[in-house]
Design a protein around this motif. Sequence first.
Motif, PDB file in Angstrom:
ATOM      1  N   LEU A  56       0.761  -1.309  -0.107  1.00 34.88           N
ATOM      2  CA  LEU A  56       0.034   0.097   0.248  1.00 34.88           C
ATOM      3  C   LEU A  56       0.766   1.311  -0.047  1.00 34.88           C
ATOM      4  O   LEU A  56       0.654   2.144  -0.451  1.00 34.88           O
ATOM      5  CB  LEU A  56      -1.124  -0.038   1.163  1.00 34.88           C
ATOM      6  N   THR A  57       2.105   1.258   0.613  1.00 39.87           N
ATOM      7  CA  THR A  57       2.729   2.379   0.690  1.00 39.87           C
ATOM      8  C   THR A  57       4.127   2.506  -0.356  1.00 39.87           C
ATOM      9  O   THR A  57       5.003   3.223  -0.073  1.00 39.87           O
ATOM     10  CB  THR A  57       3.237   2.576   2.346  1.00 39.87           C
ATOM     11  N   TYR A  58       3.996   1.427  -0.868  1.00 37.34           N
ATOM     12  CA  TYR A  58       5.467   1.324  -1.861  1.00 37.34           C
ATOM     13  C   TYR A  58       5.415   2.455  -2.901  1.00 37.34           C
ATOM     14  O   TYR A  58       6.561   2.744  -3.142  1.00 37.34           O
ATOM     15  CB  TYR A  58       5.231  -0.226  -2.552  1.00 37.34           C
ATOM     16  N   GLY A  59       4.325   2.671  -3.492  1.00 36.85           N
ATOM     17  CA  GLY A  59       4.393   3.942  -4.271  1.00 36.85           C
ATOM     18  C   GLY A  59       5.022   5.426  -3.608  1.00 36.85           C
ATOM     19  O   GLY A  59       5.693   5.911  -4.336  1.00 36.85           O
ATOM     20  N   LEU A  60       4.748   5.207  -2.262  1.00 41.55           N
ATOM     21  CA  LEU A  60       5.116   6.453  -1.777  1.00 41.55           C
ATOM     22  C   LEU A  60       6.762   6.539  -1.456  1.00 41.55           C
ATOM     23  O   LEU A  60       7.619   7.247  -1.605  1.00 41.55           O
ATOM     24  CB  LEU A  60       4.775   6.760  -0.274  1.00 41.55           C
ATOM     25  N   TYR A  61       7.398   5.220  -1.379  1.00 40.38           N
ATOM     26  CA  TYR A  61       8.616   4.868  -1.147  1.00 40.38           C
ATOM     27  C   TYR A  61       9.449   5.184  -2.518  1.00 40.38           C
ATOM     28  O   TYR A  61      10.551   5.941  -2.401  1.00 40.38           O
ATOM     29  CB  TYR A  61       9.023   3.138  -0.876  1.00 40.38           C
ATOM     30  N   GLU A  62       8.789   4.742  -3.481  1.00 41.03           N
ATOM     31  CA  GLU A  62       9.367   5.395  -5.044  1.00 41.03           C
ATOM     32  C   GLU A  62       9.361   6.859  -5.246  1.00 41.03           C
ATOM     33  O   GLU A  62      10.403   7.300  -5.829  1.00 41.03           O
ATOM     34  CB  GLU A  62       8.638   4.281  -6.032  1.00 41.03           C
ATOM     35  N   LYS A  63       8.494   7.364  -4.815  1.00 40.14           N
ATOM     36  CA  LYS A  63       8.519   8.889  -4.703  1.00 40.14           C
ATOM     37  C   LYS A  63       9.277   9.715  -3.919  1.00 40.14           C
ATOM     38  O   LYS A  63       9.495  10.950  -4.356  1.00 40.14           O
ATOM     39  CB  LYS A  63       7.131   9.235  -4.842  1.00 40.14           C
ATOM     40  N   MET A  64       9.752   9.255  -2.744  1.00 40.08           N
ATOM     41  CA  MET A  64      10.608   9.979  -1.905  1.00 40.08           C
ATOM     42  C   MET A  64      11.842  10.278  -2.091  1.00 40.08           C
ATOM     43  O   MET A  64      12.530   9.455  -2.758  1.00 40.08           O
ATOM     44  CB  MET A  64      10.412   9.213  -0.376  1.00 40.08           C
ATOM     45  N   PRO A  65      12.194  11.680  -2.129  1.00 45.24           N
ATOM     46  CA  PRO A  65      13.679  11.948  -2.440  1.00 45.24           C
ATOM     47  C   PRO A  65      14.569  11.204  -1.409  1.00 45.24           C
ATOM     48  O   PRO A  65      13.928  10.894  -0.085  1.00 45.24           O
ATOM     49  CB  PRO A  65      13.765  13.407  -1.987  1.00 45.24           C
ATOM     50  N   PHE A  66      15.754  10.822  -1.597  1.00 47.85           N
ATOM     51  CA  PHE A  66      16.804  10.087  -0.756  1.00 47.85           C
ATOM     52  C   PHE A  66      16.445   8.877  -0.263  1.00 47.85           C
ATOM     53  O   PHE A  66      16.569   8.763   0.879  1.00 47.85           O
ATOM     54  CB  PHE A  66      17.122  10.772   0.374  1.00 47.85           C
ATOM     55  N   ASN A  67      15.363   8.232  -1.055  1.00 47.48           N
ATOM     56  CA  ASN A  67      15.047   6.633  -0.507  1.00 47.48           C
ATOM     57  C   ASN A  67      15.853   5.847  -0.416  1.00 47.48           C
ATOM     58  O   ASN A  67      15.434   4.574  -0.194  1.00 47.48           O
ATOM     59  CB  ASN A  67      13.716   6.424  -1.437  1.00 47.48           C
ATOM     60  N   PHE A  68      16.960   6.102  -1.003  1.00 46.24           N
ATOM     61  CA  PHE A  68      18.264   5.059  -0.843  1.00 46.24           C
ATOM     62  C   PHE A  68      19.151   5.258   0.216  1.00 46.24           C
ATOM     63  O   PHE A  68      20.210   4.327   0.329  1.00 46.24           O
ATOM     64  CB  PHE A  68      19.129   5.123  -2.278  1.00 46.24           C
ATOM     65  N   ALA A  69      18.687   6.188   1.311  1.00 50.88           N
ATOM     66  CA  ALA A  69      19.812   6.320   2.211  1.00 50.88           C
ATOM     67  C   ALA A  69      19.700   5.144   3.456  1.00 50.88           C
ATOM     68  O   ALA A  69      18.493   4.434   3.420  1.00 50.88           O
ATOM     69  CB  ALA A  69      19.089   7.580   3.149  1.00 50.88           C
ATOM     70  N   THR A  70      20.787   4.858   3.739  1.00 57.03           N
ATOM     71  CA  THR A  70      20.743   3.706   4.730  1.00 57.03           C
ATOM     72  C   THR A  70      21.263   3.865   6.176  1.00 57.03           C
ATOM     73  O   THR A  70      20.317   3.849   7.057  1.00 57.03           O
ATOM     74  CB  THR A  70      21.859   2.717   4.179  1.00 57.03           C
ATOM     75  N   SER A  71      22.418   4.364   6.115  1.00 57.32           N
ATOM     76  CA  SER A  71      22.611   5.049   7.592  1.00 57.32           C
ATOM     77  C   SER A  71      22.723   6.479   7.673  1.00 57.32           C
ATOM     78  O   SER A  71      23.033   7.204   6.800  1.00 57.32           O
ATOM     79  CB  SER A  71      24.342   4.316   7.973  1.00 57.32           C
ATOM     80  N   LEU A  72      23.267   6.881   8.792  1.00 57.68           N
ATOM     81  CA  LEU A  72      23.125   8.202   9.105  1.00 57.68           C
ATOM     82  C   LEU A  72      23.971   8.996   8.239  1.00 57.68           C
ATOM     83  O   LEU A  72      23.615  10.280   7.798  1.00 57.68           O
ATOM     84  CB  LEU A  72      23.483   8.588  10.642  1.00 57.68           C
TER      85      LEU A  72
END
Length: 281
Positions: free
Chosen positions: A209-225
């Motif tokens: 349900l929220t996967y579409g939001l994940y794809e649209k978010m900037p810097f969604n590839f961030a992992t650690s701080l």
Amino acid sequence: MPQNNNLTKTRDTMRRYSFIWSKYNNLPPPAQYHFNAMQELIPEKIVRGVLGLEIGCGCGWDTYIMAKNNHSVRIIGLDISDGVYTASRINSNLKNVNIMKGSAADIPLKDASCDFVYSFGVLHHMPDYRKGFLEISRVLKPGSPCFLYLYEDHSDNKIKYFAVKMTAIIRKVTTRIPPRMLYLFSCLLSPLFVIIFGIPAKIFKEFKLTYGLYEKMPFNFATSLFSIRGDIYDRFSAPVEHRFSQRTLYDILNEYNFHDVNIKKLKTIAGWVVWGYKNNV
């Protein structure tokens, strides 16, 4: 006047990327880098033939990965910045690597000399990116491919499109900040961006349900701080940033003598993976 302006921007680009690549001086090359993400998306072997060219090799990590796994292919890594010194050190034990300092607008190779050209995230930082496409077409042998990663304009994503426009406005200020100070600023911003974008994106990615939001978010590839400090620096430091629609890239490659052009999205980093083959005539 425009030519002088382009020269100023090119020199500033060289200076700013020379600084960031110096941060990689004492880091060993990773097992996987941008090349692996590209190869995973492209349904054919990138490295081929006798001679390949990487445009914008930076610190030389992709050059290393390509050359280490393909001993019979000579890989030339080309970069305009002082990253070539880091790249030379990293690849010093590989006999099939040559690192050259030079511009993608004037590649120091003969016509029709390369069996493939690879470039990740470079042409969109050129004041005149069309010179880059023209030079790629010139150095490739007829029938040989280029494999490119380029920024997308996000015209189909209102959230990212707005973020791109805002970043362009902010960059008018940040490109005036000295590289060392901007890098420190990027280090401070990285944890904040991870909290605002990276962590929610990681959660959204787990549910349909929220996967579409994940794809649209900037810097969604961030992992650690601090994992995106380099990306933030790149985003706010580059004096030039062009972005492309899928249609525009088809038209450009056709204009510069390529056929069978393929374009896919590299979703993990948000951009276009483009490849095509130089015409035989």
